[in-house]
Design an enzyme around this catalytic site. Sequence first.
Site, PDB file in Angstrom:
ATOM      1  N   HIS A 134       0.811  -1.217   0.000  1.00  0.00           N
ATOM      2  CA  HIS A 134       0.000   0.000   0.000  1.00  0.00           C
ATOM      3  C   HIS A 134       0.846   1.268   0.000  1.00  0.00           C
ATOM      4  O   HIS A 134       0.337   2.350  -0.299  1.00  0.00           O
ATOM      5  CB  HIS A 134      -0.992  -0.009   1.174  1.00  0.00           C
ATOM      6  CG  HIS A 134      -0.413   0.347   2.508  1.00  0.00           C
ATOM      7  ND1 HIS A 134      -0.112  -0.603   3.455  1.00  0.00           N
ATOM      8  CD2 HIS A 134      -0.098   1.541   3.061  1.00  0.00           C
ATOM      9  CE1 HIS A 134       0.364  -0.002   4.537  1.00  0.00           C
ATOM     10  NE2 HIS A 134       0.377   1.300   4.333  1.00  0.00           N
ATOM     11  N   ASP A 164       0.000  -7.600   1.435  1.00  0.00           N
ATOM     12  CA  ASP A 164       0.463  -6.214   1.524  1.00  0.00           C
ATOM     13  C   ASP A 164       1.983  -6.133   1.603  1.00  0.00           C
ATOM     14  O   ASP A 164       2.541  -5.390   2.405  1.00  0.00           O
ATOM     15  CB  ASP A 164      -0.172  -5.503   2.724  1.00  0.00           C
ATOM     16  CG  ASP A 164      -0.087  -3.981   2.612  1.00  0.00           C
ATOM     17  OD1 ASP A 164       0.209  -3.496   1.495  1.00  0.00           O
ATOM     18  OD2 ASP A 164      -0.295  -3.293   3.618  1.00  0.00           O
ATOM     19  N   SER A 238       4.651   2.576   7.814  1.00  0.00           N
ATOM     20  CA  SER A 238       4.250   1.424   7.006  1.00  0.00           C
ATOM     21  C   SER A 238       5.406   0.914   6.174  1.00  0.00           C
ATOM     22  O   SER A 238       6.073   1.682   5.467  1.00  0.00           O
ATOM     23  CB  SER A 238       3.084   1.788   6.084  1.00  0.00           C
ATOM     24  OG  SER A 238       1.900   1.948   6.800  1.00  0.00           O
TER      25      SER A 238
END
Length: 515
Positions: A134, A164, A238
């Site tokens: 992402h 992911d 992230s």
Amino acid sequence: MRLAPLAIAAVLAAPLGLGQPAAAQQIAPQVAPPGAPSSFAPLARRLLPAVVNIQTTQAAGSGQRAQRDAPEVPQAPPGSPFEEFFRDFLERNRPGQQPQPGQPNRPPQQQRRAQSLGSGFIIDATGIVVTNNHVIEGADEINVVLQDNTTLKAELVGADPRTDIAVLRVRPERPLPAVPFGDSDSAEVGDWVVAIGNPFGLGGSVTTGIVSARGRDIRQGLYDDFIQTDAAINRGNSGGPLFNLNGEVIGINTAIYSPSGGSIGIGFSIPSNLARSIVAQLRDDGRVRRGWLGVNIQQVTDEIAESLGLQHNGVRGALVARAQDGGPAAAGGIQAGDVILRFNNQEVREMRNLPRIVAETRVGTQVPVVVWRNGKEETVQVTVAELPSDQQQAAAQPNQPTPRPQTTELSGLGLRIAPLTPEQRERFSLRAESRGVVITEVAPGSPGAERELRPGDVIVEVQQERVTTPQEVQDRLERLRRQGRATALLLVEGPQGQRWVPLRLAPQPQQGRPG
């Protein structure tokens, strides 16, 4: 989060011991728990060079992703130095905005704009970088920024949206510092961990905490098995690594639970033992090949376990609602109504464990599968195939009702059923290959309604025996009542496929002499 003036006052006044008696001013030193390091500095110094910032650009107008991933200005007390610092720092990452009074004019960038500011880590000195999918999803250009602020253009090697995970390649002029994957299965709740990343685009930041929980399912996909940590993780972290005290990556920081958008001490990381195989496949082939069994499954509830005679075994497993035609399970002899207890010598403790175990099995491998069938364990051999591309399944909606044909009421269950005639197939838009007995009415508040049965659902089996007429359904239910069973296990086919439904049986009326 805004730092309230009251909190600042408390911090400044505490060392002075204002209002405290002299004997209470000295604070006893806190003894570190066994195994706790006196400082994380040596570990951070060694690991920071292997952690990178990820910057992406994307065509202007891709608004949702821009709003989601653009850095936000942390709140600070009005007039404080922090307010000016954050504003000046982050405005450099917001090209195209109108200049503030007193600032030099910058030409607006209409065609492109800076986007996601994420994190990543180097696993190979030649320039292989791991991050979240992402972070780079939809990007037109990806740049990797090293600790010394060197910026390298990156190419996407491969990405896996299901977990992911993404793998990038940069081409450095010299070997880069790299970090190894560790064994996430050995991480225990309470172990120290270190998170390093790029929160809010500020650059390399180190936070520490412990493993708060293992095996978290946060409803992100079939393969959820997250490590939960209280190490501070914020937007921009992230794709960054979660380290153990040996400096090994045991997780990829991916998500946080936060009503406010900032860290509240609940972060989630992809375990390294799951990520390692995904990264290897992306690096070698640019895609992931997952094992496929070809079954529709559901959780084994207490009522279902009792119906199948599993209640004394303490085993849950995954109940097979359907073995797909032509799939590996059907070819290997797995049947609807089987409970899969072990797959390839691994225990299936819950339904959600099975997809992950199967997916991690090498395609083409023949594996033993232990199932519960007819009150005992049986072992079948299944050859694992490759997971096919997702296919859309149309969920047909019932048409307007036609005049009600002859139906049969199932006493005490709140159901009316009918044979599968051409009229019923047309009325409920049923598949031509459907076999069984169709439910035409469900009484509100009845046992059938409690189990979310709907008109148009087809009863395929009762207690793992095929039924084709309403009379067969009634006979099977009456037999269960005579045996003293509290529930009947029905295989029901609906718009979303087949599922097993434990249906509470009303007791058989007692007969006696008139008083």
